[in-house]
Design a protein around this motif. Structure first.
Motif, short mmCIF file in Angstrom:
data_model
loop_
_atom_site.label_atom_id
_atom_site.label_comp_id
_atom_site.label_asym_id
_atom_site.label_seq_id
_atom_site.Cartn_x
_atom_site.Cartn_y
_atom_site.Cartn_z
N PRO A 1 0.80 -1.23 0.00
CA PRO A 1 0.00 0.00 0.00
C PRO A 1 0.83 1.28 0.00
O PRO A 1 0.30 2.36 -0.22
CB PRO A 1 -0.83 -0.12 1.29
CG PRO A 1 -0.06 -1.05 2.15
CD PRO A 1 0.62 -2.02 1.23
N THR A 2 2.15 1.15 0.23
CA THR A 2 3.00 2.35 0.20
C THR A 2 3.62 2.55 -1.17
O THR A 2 4.42 3.48 -1.35
CB THR A 2 4.13 2.26 1.25
OG1 THR A 2 5.02 1.18 0.91
CG2 THR A 2 3.57 2.02 2.64
N TYR B 1 -0.53 3.73 -5.41
CA TYR B 1 -1.64 3.95 -4.47
C TYR B 1 -1.33 5.05 -3.46
O TYR B 1 -2.01 5.15 -2.43
CB TYR B 1 -1.99 2.63 -3.77
CG TYR B 1 -2.60 1.64 -4.74
CD1 TYR B 1 -3.95 1.69 -5.04
CD2 TYR B 1 -1.81 0.70 -5.39
CE1 TYR B 1 -4.51 0.81 -5.96
CE2 TYR B 1 -2.36 -0.19 -6.31
CZ TYR B 1 -3.71 -0.13 -6.59
OH TYR B 1 -4.27 -1.00 -7.50
N SER B 2 -0.33 5.86 -3.74
CA SER B 2 0.01 6.99 -2.89
C SER B 2 -0.33 8.28 -3.64
O SER B 2 -0.66 8.25 -4.83
CB SER B 2 1.50 6.95 -2.52
OG SER B 2 1.81 5.76 -1.83
N ASN B 3 -0.20 9.41 -2.96
CA ASN B 3 -0.54 10.68 -3.58
C ASN B 3 0.28 11.79 -2.94
O ASN B 3 0.40 11.86 -1.71
CB ASN B 3 -2.04 10.98 -3.41
CG ASN B 3 -2.56 11.97 -4.43
OD1 ASN B 3 -1.91 12.23 -5.45
ND2 ASN B 3 -3.72 12.54 -4.18
N ASN B 4 0.86 12.64 -3.78
CA ASN B 4 1.66 13.76 -3.28
C ASN B 4 2.78 13.30 -2.34
O ASN B 4 3.13 14.01 -1.39
CB ASN B 4 0.78 14.78 -2.55
CG ASN B 4 -0.21 15.46 -3.47
OD1 ASN B 4 0.07 15.65 -4.66
ND2 ASN B 4 -1.37 15.81 -2.95
N GLY B 5 3.32 12.11 -2.61
CA GLY B 5 4.39 11.60 -1.76
C GLY B 5 3.91 11.04 -0.44
O GLY B 5 4.71 10.64 0.39
N LYS B 6 2.60 11.00 -0.24
CA LYS B 6 2.02 10.47 0.99
C LYS B 6 1.35 9.13 0.71
O LYS B 6 0.69 8.96 -0.32
CB LYS B 6 0.97 11.44 1.56
CG LYS B 6 1.52 12.79 1.98
CD LYS B 6 2.40 12.67 3.21
CE LYS B 6 2.84 14.04 3.70
NZ LYS B 6 3.71 13.93 4.90
N THR B 7 1.53 8.19 1.62
CA THR B 7 0.96 6.85 1.44
C THR B 7 -0.27 6.66 2.33
O THR B 7 -0.49 7.44 3.27
CB THR B 7 2.00 5.78 1.82
OG1 THR B 7 2.15 5.75 3.25
CG2 THR B 7 3.36 6.08 1.19
N PRO B 8 -1.05 5.62 2.06
CA PRO B 8 -2.19 5.33 2.96
C PRO B 8 -1.74 5.07 4.40
O PRO B 8 -2.48 5.38 5.34
CB PRO B 8 -2.80 4.07 2.34
CG PRO B 8 -2.41 4.10 0.91
CD PRO B 8 -1.04 4.73 0.88
N ILE B 9 -0.54 4.52 4.57
CA ILE B 9 -0.03 4.29 5.93
C ILE B 9 0.26 5.63 6.60
O ILE B 9 -0.03 5.81 7.80
CB ILE B 9 1.23 3.41 5.89
CG1 ILE B 9 0.90 2.05 5.24
CG2 ILE B 9 1.79 3.21 7.28
CD1 ILE B 9 -0.16 1.26 5.95
N ASP B 10 0.82 6.57 5.85
CA ASP B 10 1.03 7.93 6.40
C ASP B 10 -0.30 8.53 6.84
O ASP B 10 -0.39 9.17 7.89
CB ASP B 10 1.67 8.84 5.34
CG ASP B 10 3.08 8.42 4.97
OD1 ASP B 10 3.79 7.89 5.85
OD2 ASP B 10 3.48 8.63 3.81
#
Length: 390
Positions: A256-257, A261-270
């Motif tokens: 998921p990282t 599946y991330s956006n703007n350098g941010k992951t779902p875990i973030d």
């Protein structure tokens, strides 16, 4: 040559020793510990195990979460459920939820206070269900432990009903599912992610299932939020949606990282981490048990993914590859013991096969770097040895 090879082997050993620290960089153990600690307080979970007049949904989810995290299930859970379940009137989704919690807690799902949940789930007419939860959770329950037998016809009935509820591609939010079975209605990201978890064990044997999962993933990628999280196209991002997407991706073997599946350098875990409070609770505005529990579920799914364990809803034992048996020489000086296959701790979402299928991951995850580095060093050592030999 010996000196050069010795240096390379020493470097290789140092890199190998560094692997655990590399993996630890992705660890979410601290978050899991904090969430478990918060939910373990009765005043936070709002569960009164002494009240057996009703079945608490949160009790089943917490039992499942804790068990999958390797944490002891509350000792009050089993006796409470034994007393509460016989007098409860439950929908199929409720029966399946209880099944998952009880199975994870090591209870006999065919005799909980005299109630046989296997028989009850096997007798439901799933083609007549109007709520997706009464399809998703029963299918997850049926696949949690392959040693428990459910009718294949019931599984197929559920799968057919789920597939018919997907929004067609080409329409707005195509590929999504809603909380009910009418594809003409709105869409729900949580439900879409949970459908992926339920259908995942069948994708290899059923092309229609694989297509449905691919289309669902296309929808999910279309609702990525700026903070790396996921949400409803109308209501916005939430920790609950984000957690369900994490669980779905990990179930498919997708990191998921990863960038996709991330956006703007941010992951779902973030994003999940950003919703946590100093108290250890998960929050969407203010701390509450449901958000905390679902946030925990997301982190546990990711933790199991990092450790190479079976998916969150797969309660079967993961089979390790059998070790090759050494071929004894014609005149062996001693007996060569045969290598034995080993088993790991139980996990979820069982397949119909006795082996856990190898699932390709999307791109190279962070955990691939140490493997590539090790392979490169082995290659370098071989090259040096060849040149010296030449």
């Amino acid at each position: 040559m010996k000196k050069t090879v010795s240096v390379l082997l020493a470097v290789l050993m140092l890199c190998t020793m560094a692997l655990p620290s590399f993996a630890a960089g992705n660890s979410v153990q601290a978050e899991i510990d904090n969430l478990v600690g918060w939910l373990s307080v009765p005043a936070n979970s709002k569960i009164n195990y002494e009240d057996t007049s009703k079945v608490y949904g949160a009790a089943d989810w917490i039992a499942l979460d804790f068990a999958r995290a390797g944490v002891e299930v509350p000792k009050e859970y089993a006796p409470y459920l034994e007393a509460a379940l016989p007098n409860a009137t439950l929908y199929p989704s409720d029966m399946a939820r209880v099944y998952l919690g009880a199975a994870a807690a090591g209870m006999d799902v065919q005799n909980i206070g005299g109630v046989d949940l296997v028989k009850a789930l096997s007798e439901v007419s799933y083609k007549d269900q109007t709520y997706m939860s009464s399809l998703i959770f029963p299918l997850l329950a049926m696949d949690y432990n392959k040693e428990i037998s459910f009718p294949d016809a019931k599984r197929q009935e559920i799968i057919d009903t789920i597939l018919a509820a997907q929004k067609p591609m080409g329409e707005e939010f195509g590929g999504a599912f809603n909380w009910d079975t009418n594809p003409a209605n709105s869409v729900d990201t949580d439900t879409t992610a949970m459908v992926i978890c339920a259908l995942a064990p069948y994708r290899a044997e059923n092309p229609q299932v694989q297509t449905a999962i691919d289309n669902a993933l296309s929808y999910i990628k279309s609702v990525k939020a700026d903070n790396g999280g996921y949400g409803h196209p109308q209501w916005g991002v939430s920790p609950e949606c984000t957690a369900q997407v994490v669980i779905a991706l990990c179930t498919l073997g997708i990191d998921p990282t990863c960038e996709e599946y991330s956006n703007n350098g941010k992951t779902p875990i973030d994003a999940l981490k950003s919703y946590m409070l100093e108290s250890g609770a998960g929050a969407y505005g203010s701390a509450n048990a449901m958000t905390t529990e679902q946030t925990l579920r997301g982190f546990v799914a990711y933790d199991r993914f990092l450790k190479g364990e079976t998916a969150f809803y797969d309660g079967n034992k993961a089979m390790e590859p059998e070790q090759p048996t050494e071929t004894p020489s014609e005149t062996p000086s001693e007996t060569q013991p045969e290598a034995q296959s080993q088993t790991e701790a139980p996990a979820e979402n069982p397949t119909t096969s006795t082996e856990v299928p190898e699932i390709p991951k999307t791109g190279f995850g962070k955990s691939a770097a140490p493997v590539l580095m090790t392979a490169a060093l082995f290659g370098a050592a071989a090259l040096v040895m060849k040149k010296k030999h030449d």
